[in-house]
Design a protein around this motif. Sequence first.
Motif, PDB file in Angstrom:
ATOM      1  N   ALA A 151       5.825 -24.591 -16.378  1.00 25.97           N
ATOM      2  CA  ALA A 151       7.213 -24.773 -15.967  1.00 25.97           C
ATOM      3  C   ALA A 151       7.933 -23.442 -16.094  1.00 25.97           C
ATOM      4  O   ALA A 151       7.517 -22.574 -16.866  1.00 25.97           O
ATOM      5  CB  ALA A 151       7.902 -25.818 -16.832  1.00 25.97           C
ATOM      6  N   ALA A 152       8.979 -23.290 -15.317  1.00 25.04           N
ATOM      7  CA  ALA A 152       9.762 -22.055 -15.397  1.00 25.04           C
ATOM      8  C   ALA A 152      11.182 -22.365 -14.979  1.00 25.04           C
ATOM      9  O   ALA A 152      11.445 -23.371 -14.313  1.00 25.04           O
ATOM     10  CB  ALA A 152       9.166 -20.978 -14.499  1.00 25.04           C
ATOM     11  N   ASP A 153      12.070 -21.487 -15.392  1.00 28.01           N
ATOM     12  CA  ASP A 153      13.474 -21.737 -15.118  1.00 28.01           C
ATOM     13  C   ASP A 153      14.183 -20.391 -14.971  1.00 28.01           C
ATOM     14  O   ASP A 153      13.981 -19.494 -15.781  1.00 28.01           O
ATOM     15  CB  ASP A 153      14.067 -22.530 -16.288  1.00 28.01           C
ATOM     16  N   PHE A 154      14.960 -20.250 -13.928  1.00 32.98           N
ATOM     17  CA  PHE A 154      15.772 -19.047 -13.750  1.00 32.98           C
ATOM     18  C   PHE A 154      17.241 -19.443 -13.723  1.00 32.98           C
ATOM     19  O   PHE A 154      17.613 -20.427 -13.082  1.00 32.98           O
ATOM     20  CB  PHE A 154      15.427 -18.327 -12.436  1.00 32.98           C
ATOM     21  N   THR A 155      18.054 -18.670 -14.411  1.00 33.48           N
ATOM     22  CA  THR A 155      19.496 -18.820 -14.289  1.00 33.48           C
ATOM     23  C   THR A 155      19.985 -17.606 -13.505  1.00 33.48           C
ATOM     24  O   THR A 155      19.952 -16.478 -13.998  1.00 33.48           O
ATOM     25  CB  THR A 155      20.161 -18.884 -15.674  1.00 33.48           C
TER      26      THR A 155
END
Length: 434
Positions: A232-236
């Motif tokens: 999983a990955a997340d960018f703001t």
Amino acid sequence: MTRKPLRARATLYLTVALLVLVALRYTPELPDNPAGSVLQQGEALPAATAALADSTPPAPESRIEKLNRGETLIGLFKRVGLSDQAASDIVRAASAKALDARYLKAGMPVEFTADTAGSEPTQLVFHLGIDRLLRMRKTADGWTGTEERLPWTTDTVAVGGTIHANLYQAMDSSAATFFPGHAKDELAWALADIFEYRVDMSRDLQDGDRFRALVERQVGPGGVTRVGKVLAADFTLSGSDLSAVLFDSRSASPQYYDASGKSLRAQFLRVPLEFRRISSSFGTRYHPILKRWKTHEGTDYAANAGTPVRAVGDAVVVRAGWAGGYGNLIELRHPNGYRTRYGHLRAFAKGIHPGAHVNISQTIGYVGTTGLSTGPHLHFEVIVNGHQRDSRVALKNISGTPIASGERAAFEARRELLLGSLNQQSGVVRLALR
Ligand SMILES: [Zn+2]
């Protein structure tokens, strides 16, 4: 053993050192002696000290030699002083096991061990790969070999950081502890690939943006680290959140979905070059020749000449040829009134001509510096219904297929687990279920 006063010991050491120096200075050159020289060249592991040979029992002695570029195994064996017979016996026995003598890499280490200093080696270890050894032993019946696999360990790690300059810098300052050396770049590339339909990692990131990733880490013999699956990955990005969750749906191969359950795959790639191929040093405009080019609507990506250029979507080729300032230009027509242009190409890929059909991601040409260009780069344009549009706007937010309704519950459980783990402190994570 009695303790000698410090000064006496120091004097003793100094005396020994002086004697060794004198001995070295006045030792005559060794006569030419192939058997003796076997263990004189190269990198000796336990140092053989001739002066001690009389007073201590003979000890095994090892050294490592590397296969030179263009050198055969027989050549290497002769270089270390093995007889012709021994050399060909070893190659035959090793080839019967795990060694393919046609595909040996220059630099492959081979470890030679002799029972006693100066004698012909009776054990060899081929370091076939970082996790593969072939151990050969001389027995009464000739040489025999066993292949050994060295174990890798896999764990799951959460990493995250803030972007100040670019993704490489962010990885360097936040993930290098867990993914040292080249592995942190591999992680940057993996994240760019996951978001390649949504984010141009070379252009869209701003100072203060943040990323987090939940990644399988593989650590091999000697500590070499590889990036496994990104779970999983997340960018703001400028305050808005974009997540990717790897989900193994019953109907398709595992792929990434955003938090709302839409596939991250979409009609268009955001960038016609793989992120790993784009020069991160790019920053200046490449069109100082004509001032009007400085304000063009296209996007320029610096990359080495010859870098493959990919179609950003399924299309028909409408143009592939010379076009003035564009140099070698390809123009593609996509569904829904979209066209894309790729300029300054060095060459076209095979089969690229007007009327040809191309698929998303297919290589259509190669980066060059033809036309009005001062260095190798790709000039990329998006045209929508006849008007040039900024690719950052035109190719953004084209939504992917949502997850099947029958699998939504399973997806949401997976998403909660992974995004929950993602938001932990950086470090090794234990997932509650597989
Ligand atoms: Zn340009």
